[in-house]
Design a protein around this motif. Structure first.
Motif, PDB file in Angstrom:
ATOM      1  N   ALA A 194     -16.144   0.391  15.796  1.00  0.00           N
ATOM      2  CA  ALA A 194     -16.304   1.520  16.368  1.00  0.00           C
ATOM      3  C   ALA A 194     -14.800   2.341  17.279  1.00  0.00           C
ATOM      4  N   ARG A 195     -14.631   0.355  17.745  1.00  0.00           N
ATOM      5  CA  ARG A 195     -12.746   0.628  18.253  1.00  0.00           C
ATOM      6  C   ARG A 195     -11.916  -0.221  17.116  1.00  0.00           C
ATOM      7  N   ARG A 259      -6.091   4.686  10.974  1.00  0.00           N
ATOM      8  CA  ARG A 259      -7.153   4.906  11.825  1.00  0.00           C
ATOM      9  C   ARG A 259      -7.972   6.348  11.277  1.00  0.00           C
ATOM     10  N   SER A 263     -10.776   7.441  12.266  1.00  0.00           N
ATOM     11  CA  SER A 263     -11.820   8.590  13.758  1.00  0.00           C
ATOM     12  C   SER A 263     -12.270   9.919  12.066  1.00  0.00           C
ATOM     13  N   THR A 267     -18.086   7.677  12.338  1.00  0.00           N
ATOM     14  CA  THR A 267     -18.096   9.686  12.474  1.00  0.00           C
ATOM     15  C   THR A 267     -19.736   9.330  12.919  1.00  0.00           C
ATOM     16  N   PRO A 296     -16.987   7.211  17.436  1.00  0.00           N
ATOM     17  CA  PRO A 296     -16.364   8.930  17.447  1.00  0.00           C
ATOM     18  C   PRO A 296     -17.658   9.814  17.001  1.00  0.00           C
ATOM     19  N   GLN A 297     -16.904  10.631  16.876  1.00  0.00           N
ATOM     20  CA  GLN A 297     -17.584  12.229  17.439  1.00  0.00           C
ATOM     21  C   GLN A 297     -17.649  13.381  15.912  1.00  0.00           C
TER      22      GLN A 297
END
Length: 527
Positions: A194-195, A259, A263, A267, A296-297
């Motif tokens: 996720a990150r 990135r 993103s 998601t 990420p949404q």
């Protein structure tokens, strides 16, 4: 002479005394004194066991663990083997992420697979972007670099995996289900996926590796054939680009580009979560929600559109080698096509089952044109390809192509024989239990079901459809989907007319599969 006789008597008497002593000693040894200690008895384990005693007192534990043996003569070959009962469950997280789960208590482990619609078909103007983004996931997160991340998984006895294909990108975790291992492993996995931090030094290293791989592809005729096949079959379509990218597109990328891709496509709405292992439904829901909260949404990516119909063509790429690589194919079907089962079985008969296939019989056994030949059906989110691949001597290319075309035309017009269909049904039913034999295989099947939006009982439906197929069903399905006028041919080898007397070999046969990992993690039974 008479005077010598008396001198022998003392010697004779001495011999008699010695003989008597020997006899007496022998008798004394055979009858030991009553006061002598009794001989030590042999250990109990060395005594023979009466078979009757074994039957009278069976080992209850062994009898419970080991099933009764069944004679092969009693097995009904016309009946499919027993199938594992799969209690598959499905729900969505608060963000709408689809989750698929099966509890499996046999091993104290948990397998997690995340599937994203973030493969090469989403690259846009930068081919290779999906591959680079996925490869960078475990290169850094927060203050942890690749070495720290790898050491963290190793310390927990966990395994991280990732890969990217044309339709999808994947990230997986295998971990022990004990609380002290599971929670920490899921936490690290969540942070990595996720990150990711996309560190500059790792980005440069991976980009250089892909650039070197592109140069190496130029030395592999099978890779060149595969790249040309996809480009010619899908001109202007997302499936037509090379997943590894091109030199220009790789040079144009930056960590910031990766990135933005992450993103946009990694998601909650664009993710499928599959879990199989030694946890209950409640804990599975908590883990899935934890993953969805961290991602990420964002919405699901648009569905890939179908390609425009292709026209028949033949492209030859000159390559200084001993063999000519051949790819013959055309558009096939998407993963949702109702003819999937019929085309899957038909492809197995035609060239997908190895030495028992029709193409192998015609190409290798009857004519000796190649060491191996195979056909592949690759259903994808949009219409995927079907292809025949082989390599042969350059002076036999025309003959090999003629046999391939004749075999394809005959199969489309006549279909398989009853014997071929019966044999292939037995083969598929016999192999199918292997596709659910372990947690890793099941989680891959669950991921495939979720990614392509198939019904939860898809595996059972597929086998039922296979059992119900007739020769006419397969013939009609092939006739509907495969028009000879849309057949594409790619050859890579010496210029036409330059014969090579070297025999065909298998050195590069594995390269024929090169490049396309089809868009399904593990199809049924190897789909």
């Amino acid at each position: 002479m008479a005077a010598a006789t008396p001198n022998r008597r003392p010697l004779v008497l001495l011999l008699l005394v010695v003989l008597a002593a020997i006899v007496l000693g022998f008798l004394l040894l055979r009858e030991p004194s009553p006061e002598a200690p009794a001989p030590t008895p042999e250990p109990t384990a060395a005594q023979p066991v009466d078979p009757a005693e074994i039957e009278a007192e069976p080992d209850a534990v062994v009898a419970e663990l080991l099933p009764a043996l069944q004679s092969l003569q009693q097995v009904d070959l016309d009946q499919p083997p027993a199938r594992r009962n799969l209690d598959l469950q499905h729900w969505t997280t608060e963000q709408g992420t689809r989750v698929y789960f099966m509890q499996a208590e046999e091993l104290p482990m948990l397998d997690i697979q995340l599937l994203f619609a973030a493969g090469a078909s989403r690259d846009g103007e930068l081919p290779g972007l999906g591959t680079m983004t996925n490869a960078m996931l475990n290169e850094g997160t927060g203050d942890q670099d690749a070495g720290t991340i790898a050491a963290g998984f190793e310390r927990l006895g966990a395994q991280f995996t990732n890969s990217a294909h044309r339709d999808m990108a994947l990230a997986g975790l295998r971990t022990l289900s004990a609380d002290d291992k599971l929670d920490a492993a899921v936490a690290l996995f969540t942070q990595v996926v996720a990150r990711p931090s996309f560190p500059e030094d790792a980005f440069e290293r991976l980009r250089n590796q892909l650039l070197a791989s592109l140069k190496f592809r130029l030395q592999r005729p099978a890779a060149l054939a595969s790249e040309a096949f996809w480009a010619d079959l899908y001109p202007g379509h997302p499936y037509g680009t090379l997943p590894e990218g091109q030199t220009e597109s790789l040079q144009a990328m930056t960590p910031e580009t990766l990135r933005q891709f992450h993103s946009q496509y990694y998601t909650t709405g664009n993710t499928v979560i599959a879990l199989v292992g030694d946890i209950n439904r409640e804990r599975a829901e908590r883990i899935a929600q934890r993953l969805a909260d961290a991602l990420p949404q964002g919405p699901a990516a648009p569905v890939i559109t179908d390609p425009e119909p292709a026209t028949s063509s033949h492209r030859h790429i000159e390559f200084d080698g001993q063999q000519t690589h051949i790819l013959v194919g055309q558009h096939g079907i998407s993963r949702h096509d109702p003819d999937y089962a019929a085309l899957y079985v038909g492809n197995q008969i035609l060239g997908g089952s190895g030495f028992g296939s029709r193409l192998m019989q015609e190409i290798r056994e009857s004519r000796g044109l190649s060491y191996s030949v195979s056909s592949r059906l690759i259903p994808m989110q949009a219409t995927g390809p079907v292809m025949v691949s082989m390599q042969t001597r350059s002076d036999q290319v025309d003959q090999a192509l003629e046999v391939i075309h004749q075999s394809l035309d005959a199969f489309i017009n006549e279909g398989p024989t009853e014997a071929e269909l019966a044999r292939t049904k037995r083969q598929i039913n016999g192999e199918f239990p292997l596709s659910t034999a372990n947690n890793a295989a099941i989680v891959a099947q669950l991921g495939m079901i979720g990614f392509y939006g198939l019904p939860l009982n898809h595996l059972q439906l597929f086998l039922d459809q296979v059992q119900a197929l007739t020769v006419e069903d397969i013939r009609a399905a092939f006739a509907r989907h495969f028009d000879p006028e849309q057949r594409l041919v790619i050859t890579v080898g010496p210029a036409p007319g330059i014969a090579d007397s070297a025999p065909a070999d298998a050195d590069n046969e594995t390269d024929l599969q090169d490049q396309e990992t089809d868009a399904t993690p593990t199809p049924e039974p190897q789909a």
